[in-house]
Structure formats: structure tokens, C-alpha cells
Motif scaffolding. Structure first.
Motif, PDB file in Angstrom:
ATOM      1  N   UNK A   1       0.827  -1.197   0.000  1.00 63.89           N
ATOM      2  CA  UNK A   1       0.000   0.000   0.000  1.00 63.89           C
ATOM      3  C   UNK A   1       0.866   1.253   0.000  1.00 63.89           C
ATOM      4  N   UNK A   2       0.513   2.173  -0.892  1.00 63.80           N
ATOM      5  CA  UNK A   2       1.107   3.499  -0.827  1.00 63.80           C
ATOM      6  C   UNK A   2       0.628   4.143   0.469  1.00 63.80           C
ATOM      7  N   UNK A   3       1.558   4.595   1.293  1.00 65.50           N
ATOM      8  CA  UNK A   3       1.216   5.235   2.564  1.00 65.50           C
ATOM      9  C   UNK A   3       2.034   6.519   2.652  1.00 65.50           C
ATOM     10  N   UNK A   4       1.367   7.638   2.408  1.00 65.02           N
ATOM     11  CA  UNK A   4       2.045   8.920   2.253  1.00 65.02           C
ATOM     12  C   UNK A   4       1.753   9.848   3.429  1.00 65.02           C
ATOM     13  N   UNK A   5       2.750  10.116   4.272  1.00 65.33           N
ATOM     14  CA  UNK A   5       2.518  10.920   5.470  1.00 65.33           C
ATOM     15  C   UNK A   5       2.130  12.374   5.203  1.00 65.33           C
ATOM     16  N   UNK A   6       2.568  12.929   4.048  1.00 65.12           N
ATOM     17  CA  UNK A   6       2.287  14.355   3.824  1.00 65.12           C
ATOM     18  C   UNK A   6       2.220  14.640   2.330  1.00 65.12           C
ATOM     19  N   UNK A   7       1.020  14.826   1.827  1.00 57.25           N
ATOM     20  CA  UNK A   7       0.786  15.131   0.409  1.00 57.25           C
ATOM     21  C   UNK A   7      -0.130  16.339   0.268  1.00 57.25           C
ATOM     22  N   UNK A   8      -0.213  16.852  -0.958  1.00 54.29           N
ATOM     23  CA  UNK A   8      -1.230  17.850  -1.347  1.00 54.29           C
ATOM     24  C   UNK A   8      -1.156  19.146  -0.540  1.00 54.29           C
ATOM     25  N   UNK A   9       0.007  19.773  -0.474  1.00 57.42           N
ATOM     26  CA  UNK A   9       0.106  21.040   0.255  1.00 57.42           C
ATOM     27  C   UNK A   9      -0.931  22.049  -0.218  1.00 57.42           C
ATOM     28  N   UNK A  10      -1.546  22.695   0.731  1.00 56.84           N
ATOM     29  CA  UNK A  10      -2.499  23.769   0.466  1.00 56.84           C
ATOM     30  C   UNK A  10      -1.700  25.069   0.417  1.00 56.84           C
ATOM     31  N   UNK A  11      -1.334  25.441  -0.771  1.00 60.48           N
ATOM     32  CA  UNK A  11      -0.420  26.552  -1.045  1.00 60.48           C
ATOM     33  C   UNK A  11       1.011  26.128  -0.716  1.00 60.48           C
ATOM     34  N   UNK A  12       1.982  26.793  -1.341  1.00 57.90           N
ATOM     35  CA  UNK A  12       3.383  26.506  -1.043  1.00 57.90           C
ATOM     36  C   UNK A  12       4.231  27.691  -1.489  1.00 57.90           C
ATOM     37  N   UNK A  13       5.510  27.645  -1.098  1.00 60.31           N
ATOM     38  CA  UNK A  13       6.418  28.732  -1.438  1.00 60.31           C
ATOM     39  C   UNK A  13       6.715  28.757  -2.934  1.00 60.31           C
ATOM     40  N   UNK A  14       6.896  29.957  -3.463  1.00 60.20           N
ATOM     41  CA  UNK A  14       7.530  30.138  -4.761  1.00 60.20           C
ATOM     42  C   UNK A  14       8.998  30.433  -4.453  1.00 60.20           C
ATOM     43  N   UNK A  15       9.894  29.626  -5.005  1.00 58.04           N
ATOM     44  CA  UNK A  15      11.293  29.642  -4.577  1.00 58.04           C
ATOM     45  C   UNK A  15      12.179  30.448  -5.511  1.00 58.04           C
ATOM     46  N   UNK A  16      12.987  31.353  -4.922  1.00 61.65           N
ATOM     47  CA  UNK A  16      13.985  32.114  -5.680  1.00 61.65           C
ATOM     48  C   UNK A  16      15.327  32.003  -4.973  1.00 61.65           C
ATOM     49  N   UNK A  17      16.343  32.512  -5.640  1.00 62.03           N
ATOM     50  CA  UNK A  17      17.698  32.468  -5.102  1.00 62.03           C
ATOM     51  C   UNK A  17      18.340  33.834  -5.272  1.00 62.03           C
ATOM     52  N   UNK A  18      18.626  34.497  -4.150  1.00 64.19           N
ATOM     53  CA  UNK A  18      19.216  35.837  -4.192  1.00 64.19           C
ATOM     54  C   UNK A  18      20.737  35.814  -4.004  1.00 64.19           C
ATOM     55  N   UNK A  19      21.326  34.607  -3.927  1.00 64.36           N
ATOM     56  CA  UNK A  19      22.787  34.535  -3.809  1.00 64.36           C
ATOM     57  C   UNK A  19      23.417  34.653  -5.201  1.00 64.36           C
ATOM     58  N   UNK A  20      24.736  34.658  -5.244  1.00 59.11           N
ATOM     59  CA  UNK A  20      25.461  34.808  -6.510  1.00 59.11           C
ATOM     60  C   UNK A  20      25.882  33.472  -7.106  1.00 59.11           C
ATOM     61  N   UNK A  21      25.416  32.346  -6.544  1.00 63.08           N
ATOM     62  CA  UNK A  21      25.749  31.026  -7.085  1.00 63.08           C
ATOM     63  C   UNK A  21      24.471  30.218  -7.256  1.00 63.08           C
ATOM     64  N   UNK A  22      24.487  29.263  -8.190  1.00 67.01           N
ATOM     65  CA  UNK A  22      23.342  28.389  -8.363  1.00 67.01           C
ATOM     66  C   UNK A  22      23.211  27.479  -7.144  1.00 67.01           C
ATOM     67  N   UNK A  23      21.970  27.202  -6.740  1.00 70.72           N
ATOM     68  CA  UNK A  23      21.743  26.272  -5.634  1.00 70.72           C
ATOM     69  C   UNK A  23      20.783  25.178  -6.093  1.00 70.72           C
ATOM     70  N   UNK A  24      20.921  24.005  -5.475  1.00 68.47           N
ATOM     71  CA  UNK A  24      20.145  22.838  -5.870  1.00 68.47           C
ATOM     72  C   UNK A  24      19.216  22.466  -4.722  1.00 68.47           C
TER      73      UNK A  24
END
Length: 390
Positions: free
Chosen positions: A163-186
Motif C-alpha cells: 500500500x502506498x502510505x504517504x505521510x504528507x501530500x497535497x500542500x495547500x499553497x506553497x512557497x515560490x522559490x527564488x535564489x538571491x545569492x550569486x551562485x546556483x543552488x540545488x
């Protein structure tokens, strides 16, 4: 308690489904219907609204039992599937395989430390595709469970329980992610280019399940849902469910809020709606298709399901400086409508947007669920307990 001119019950709606008379719209169609006819008329004429999302959901996994093999019996202490470790600290031959768990000897990690090609999410997809996976187990041996090892190929059909058992799915809204540093981040939101050169976001907007029932008037323990192409159920609030964030006048949260714990039989699922993922520099995950039917019981629920992309305000956060330091700073809010357009203005700068959620597949989920209900193959359930919303 609010009084409504229209008051339907789930039992009444189910009877209409059985008779083939239920009026079912997907959430996109419902937005247009409420705009055109108003919430009261929509509540009278429409019985069910189907929602959908297809997005990476890291807090997912597989609870499975491998069954006792040829004698002697064993009690597993360590378990691997395709060299991905599963948690075996359960009874006898029960284990849990997390979607983000990587292989112990991942070839990509050898070349690029911290980067993984294959993990638990890929194992889950392989099983649903009917592929045989390499099962390996070790045991310490007891009088009642004397066997100490197991090594074999196994398919989903051979697992007594999966059985698929998923503790946390379907976030109700979430962050829009940006990067203000001078290097790429993963990150788990994908690669973020330096100096605010992209903004990555997740959610299916107006067709996303928890934007259509923001105060959890119909979704709760026992709600039957579309999960991974099969039937699943809501077990309750997810592990990071937030009950009382700031909300708009439509009840929509202005920050990550409600989440769901979900389960369903993997043997009834479809690999189209369960995909193993690998995020460069972050690790593995699983994209999950989830669709939730919203019964239109009254005008309030009709109004909620009339939500549009322009109503949804998503918080922009800096994953370069703020997020890793657990700082709550929100740079600004942007609408899902603007994010969906491909370009949005942040801090006075036009920034390219990158969706992490597939809108076409999310809509496909909603439409598939709609067809099941229209054919009488899927009935709604009365939640045993509603989720906290305020």
C-alpha cells in the motif's frame, strides 16, 4: 452556524450518481460555472466538483509485506529493494520504503557526491509497471524465525500487501522559490539560478484539491480519493498540517498550510500517475497524482470551488539565504495566474517562472475522476472526522 438556501447530503448525491443523474464538473469548469450563474444556482445544479494535482510529493512511500518464503521463516532486520534500503523495524516481514531513500551505491553519487539517480520513488514506479525488483533481506535469527537471509526477484503481484502510505501530500499553497545569492543552488524545488533569474513553484492552482475546500468542510478522515491512478483514502491531516494560517476572504491561506496523509492499494494504481524522480543536487522523490471529489452541499462550498488562479496568492521566499536558515521572511506574494503565465515581477524585476507541477496531468487526474463518477464507478464517502482549519 451559517444557514444556506441549498442543503444537499452526500447520501443524496450518491443516489444521483447510482442513477446516472449526477452533474459533475472538473474544477476548471466549476470556476466558469460559478462566474456565469452565481454560487446559489451552481449549488442547485451541480453535484460534484473533481480536483486534481500531479506533483512531486517527497513525503510518500510504500508499506509492504513480503510474506514468509520457503521454510524456515524469517524476521527481517534489514531490507533492500533494488539496493534501496527500506525500514524493517516492524513485525516479521513488514517494511516501509521511503520515496526519497536513495540506493546505497548510486553511481551518480560516486561522481557527484550528494546527487542520486535512483531511489525509493523509482522502485515504486518499477513495481507498478510490473517489473521484477531485487529483494534482499537480512535477519539475526531467532527460535521462531531462524532464517537469516533472503535474496530473490519479486514483482508487485507476489507481495501479499503493498500500500502506498504517504505521510504528507497535497500542500495547500506553497512557497515560490527564488535564489538571491550569486551562485546556483540545488533544492527540492529544483535548481535555482543566481541573482533572481528564475522562480520555481508548485501546485495546480484553481484545480488543486485543497484550494477548492480551503476550510475542510468536506475533506477528512475516510474521504475516498483518486490516488496514483487507483482508489485511495484520506487518513487525516498530514505531518506538517497548519490549521490557522492567515487567509484571504475566500479562505485561501497565504502560506503553506493544510496537508493530507493518504493511503491506497498499490496493486490498483497506474504508472502514469506515479513517477520516480531525481532532482539534481537534492535527491530522489515521487510524483503523485491525487484527485479529490468535492460534494457541492451548499452555496458556501460552491463559492469555494469557484476559485480562480487570480485568487491564489503564493509567498515568494529566498532559498539561498532565508530558507536554509529557517527564516520566515516573505519577499512578496504573487498570484498563481501570474506564475502560470511564464513570467512574474519580483522585487521590480521580470523573472522566468518554472512549474514543478504538471497542469495538464493534474487536469487529466480531475477528468479521470470525473469520468469514474459519471459512470457510477466511484461513490463519495462521508468523512468520519473533519480536519482542523482554524
Amino acid at each position: 452556524m451559517a444557514s444556506f438556501k441549498v442543503n444537499k447530503t452526500i447520501a443524496e448525491i450518491n443516489e444521483r450518481i447510482r442513477q446516472g443523474k449526477a452533474v459533475v464538473l472538473n474544477a476548471e469548469e466549476m470556476t466558469e460555472a460559478v462566474r456565469r450563474m452565481g454560487k446559489e444556482k451552481a449549488a442547485r445544479e451541480i453535484d460534484v466538483v473533481t480536483t486534481g494535482t500531479f506533483s512531486p510529493m517527497c513525503s510518500s512511500g510504500l508499506l509492504f509485506n513480503i510474506g514468509q518464503q520457503d521454510p524456515p521463516t524469517l524476521k527481517t532486520a534489514k531490507v533492500w529493494m533494488n539496493d534501496v534500503p527500506a525500514y524493517a523495524g516492524l513485525a516479521a516481514v513488514d517494511s516501509y520504503l521511503g520515496a526519497t531513500e536513495p540506493t546505497e551505491d548510486d553511481p551518480l553519487n560516486k561522481v557527484y557526491p550528494g546527487r542520486f539517480k535512483y531511489g525509493g520513488g523509482h522502485v515504486i514506479e518499477d513495481l507498478v509497471r510490473g517489473k521484477a525488483v531485487h529483494l534482499r533481506a537480512e535477519a539475526y535469527g531467532t527460535d521462531c524465525y531462524p532464517r537469516k537471509s533472503l535474496d530473490k526477484k519479486i514483482t508487485l503481484s507476489e507481495l501479499p500487501y503493498a500500500h502506498l502510505l504517504n505521510p504528507r501530500n497535497c500542500y495547500q499553497n506553497y512557497n515560490a522559490a527564488v535564489n538571491l545569492t550569486s551562485r546556483i543552488i540545488y533544492t527540492y524545488m529544483g535548481p535555482l539560478k543566481p541573482n533572481l533569474r528564475n522562480v520555481n513553484f508548485a501546485t495546480a492552482g484553481r484545480i488543486s484539491p485543497l484550494f477548492n475546500d480551503p476550510l475542510f468542510r468536506t475533506i477528512g478522515l475516510g474521504t475516498r480519493i483518486f490516488l496514483g491512478g487507483g482508489t485511495g483514502y484520506v487518513l487525516g491531516a498530514g505531518t506538517q498540517h497548519v490549521a490557522a494560517p492567515k487567509r484571504t476572504e475566500r479562505g485561501l491561506p497565504l502560506s503553506p498550510a493544510g496537508t493530507l496523509m493518504l493511503k491506497g492499494d498499490l496493486k490498483g494504481m497506474n504508472p502514469r500517475y506515479l513517477r520516480g524522480l531525481s532532482f539534481l543536487g537534492y535527491g530522489c522523490s515521487l510524483a503523485v497524482g491525487v484527485g479529490i471529489p468535492i460534494p457541492i452541499l451548499n452555496e458556501e462550498i460552491a463559492w469555494f470551488t469557484g476559485v480562480d488562479d487570480s485568487d491564489i496568492q503564493m509567498p515568494v521566499k529566498d532559498y539561498g539565504h532565508d530558507y536554509p536558515n529557517c527564516l520566515p521572511r516573505v519577499i512578496q506574494h504573487v498570484t498563481y495566474e501570474d506564475l502560470k503565465s511564464g513570467e512574474v515581477e519580483i522585487m521590480g524585476k521580470k523573472v522566468e517562472t518554472v512549474p514543478m507541477t504538471s497542469y495538464p496531468l493534474s487536469l487529466e487526474v480531475a477528468n479521470t475522476l470525473k469520468s469514474w463518477i459519471e459512470k457510477g464507478e466511484f461513490l463519495l464517502t462521508e468523512p468520519v472526522e473533519l480536519l482542523p482549519s482554524a
